[in-house]
Scaffold this active site. Structure first.
Site, short mmCIF file in Angstrom:
data_model
loop_
_atom_site.label_atom_id
_atom_site.label_comp_id
_atom_site.label_asym_id
_atom_site.label_seq_id
_atom_site.Cartn_x
_atom_site.Cartn_y
_atom_site.Cartn_z
N SER A 1 46.56 40.17 27.06
CA SER A 1 46.83 39.33 28.22
C SER A 1 47.38 37.99 27.76
O SER A 1 46.71 37.24 27.04
CB SER A 1 45.54 39.09 29.02
N MET B 1 48.55 35.13 39.56
CA MET B 1 47.50 34.61 40.46
C MET B 1 48.12 33.63 41.45
O MET B 1 48.99 32.83 41.08
CB MET B 1 46.42 33.90 39.65
N MET C 1 47.09 39.50 41.22
CA MET C 1 45.86 39.02 41.87
C MET C 1 46.31 38.11 43.00
O MET C 1 46.17 36.87 42.95
CB MET C 1 44.98 38.29 40.85
N MET D 1 37.98 45.92 36.97
CA MET D 1 37.70 44.55 36.51
C MET D 1 36.26 44.47 36.01
O MET D 1 35.33 44.86 36.71
CB MET D 1 37.89 43.54 37.65
N GLY E 1 40.36 35.84 37.88
CA GLY E 1 40.71 34.43 38.07
C GLY E 1 40.86 33.65 36.77
O GLY E 1 41.68 32.74 36.69
N ASP F 1 39.55 45.29 32.24
CA ASP F 1 40.07 43.93 32.08
C ASP F 1 38.94 42.93 32.31
O ASP F 1 38.34 42.90 33.38
CB ASP F 1 41.19 43.73 33.13
N GLY F 2 38.68 42.12 31.28
CA GLY F 2 37.69 41.06 31.40
C GLY F 2 36.59 41.17 30.37
O GLY F 2 35.83 42.14 30.38
N GLY F 3 36.54 40.22 29.45
CA GLY F 3 35.47 40.19 28.46
C GLY F 3 35.55 41.29 27.42
O GLY F 3 34.53 41.67 26.84
N GLY G 1 42.49 39.26 26.36
CA GLY G 1 43.20 37.98 26.28
C GLY G 1 42.61 37.10 25.21
O GLY G 1 43.14 36.99 24.10
C1 DX5 Z 1 41.23 37.67 34.60
C2 DX5 Z 1 42.46 38.37 34.11
C3 DX5 Z 1 42.38 38.89 32.74
C4 DX5 Z 1 42.12 37.86 31.67
C5 DX5 Z 1 41.23 38.50 30.66
O1 DX5 Z 1 41.29 37.49 35.96
O2 DX5 Z 1 42.80 39.45 34.96
O3 DX5 Z 1 43.51 39.69 32.39
O4 DX5 Z 1 43.27 37.39 31.02
O5 DX5 Z 1 40.82 37.55 29.77
P1 DX5 Z 1 39.71 37.84 28.67
O6 DX5 Z 1 40.15 39.01 27.85
O7 DX5 Z 1 39.66 36.57 27.92
O8 DX5 Z 1 38.43 38.13 29.42
ZN ZN Z 2 44.37 40.87 34.25
#
Ligand code: DX5
Ligand code: ZN
Length: 222
Positions: A16, A45, A76, A148, A153, A183-185, A205
């Site tokens: 990401s 976003m 998003m 997610m 966000g 996606d996320g963490g 990310g």
């Molecule tokens: C959050 C995004 C993710 C974000 C993930 O709303 O959709 O794609 O970049 O970030 P990490 O991998 O740091 O949780």
């Molecule tokens: Zn994402």
């Protein structure tokens, strides 16, 4: 579409760019490509669907000229139907929109059909509080489901373990070939939880862009 999207029996990593240096996106993308990434995850976003504003159509258009990686675009946003055409024409390979941004099932189906009409792969995402059963009826029409594992966000949030338990429920009801993305963490530990439960695409990310060695980070996810 730039490259064939094929995921049979392997895990696709989608870094990401939300956690990348926005002043040097071309370089940041080249670096993860050299490190083994095949997709780039672009977080769009709108400040309404989520409490943050990030990337829009012109950036995707520029990224299309800068890379041949798959542009995995995560919308998003409210009113996704208004932005399918601009993002498709800008060069997105995958457009993933949110179930929660739709009024009803007809709205979800209209957006899926609209995305496909541009030859783009269609993805549907669910937020942490949405039950997987709510999207079962769309699985046969989709190329990708995005689960997610944080509230959308922001990057850098903690993985929500409960959300990962949606993955096997979706996998059991999915047609062959459906990509299940999380996606996320995502890091080198949470990635293994997700892939063992049936996910075959991982967005990361902060774990990748926050590491000193992108190749080591990407290889550590699989
Ligand atoms: C959050 C995004 C993710 C974000 C993930 O709303 O959709 O794609 O970049 O970030 P990490 O991998 O740091 O949780
Ligand atoms: Zn994402």
């Amino acid at each position: 579409m730039y490259a064939k999207i094929e995921t049979m029996n392997r895990v696709i990593i989608s870094p990401s760019i939300l956690s990348a240096d926005f002043a040097n996106l071309e370089r940041e993308i080249s670096k993860v490509k050299e490190a083994g990434a095949e997709w780039i995850h672009i977080d769009v976003m709108d400040g309404h669907f989520v409490p943050n504003i990030t990337i829009g159509v012109p950036v995707v258009k520029s990224l299309r000229k800068a890379t041949d990686l798959i542009l995995d675009t995560h919308l998003m946003i409210e009113n996704p139907e208004k932005f399918v055409e601009p993002f498709a024409k800008a060069g997105a390979d995958i457009l993933t929109f949110h179930y929660e941004a739709c009024r009803d099932s007809d709205h979800v189906r209209e957006v899926i059909e609209q995305i496909k009409s541009f030859g783009v792969k269609a993805g549907l995402s669910i937020k942490p509080k949405t039950e997987p059963e709510e999207i079962f009826s769309f699985l046969s029409e989709l190329d990708l489901v995005l689960v997610m594992t944080v509230e959308p966000g922001f990057g850098g949030q903690e993985f929500m373990h409960d959300c990962a338990m949606k993955i096997p429920k979706i996998r059991q009801n999915a047609p062959d070939g459906l990509i299940i993305q999380v996606d996320g963490g995502i890091n080198n530990l949470t990635s293994k939880i997700c892939t063992s439960l049936g996910a075959n695409s991982l967005v990361a990310g902060s774990y990748i862009y926050g590491s000193g060695d992108y190749r080591k980070a990407i290889e550590g996810l699989v």
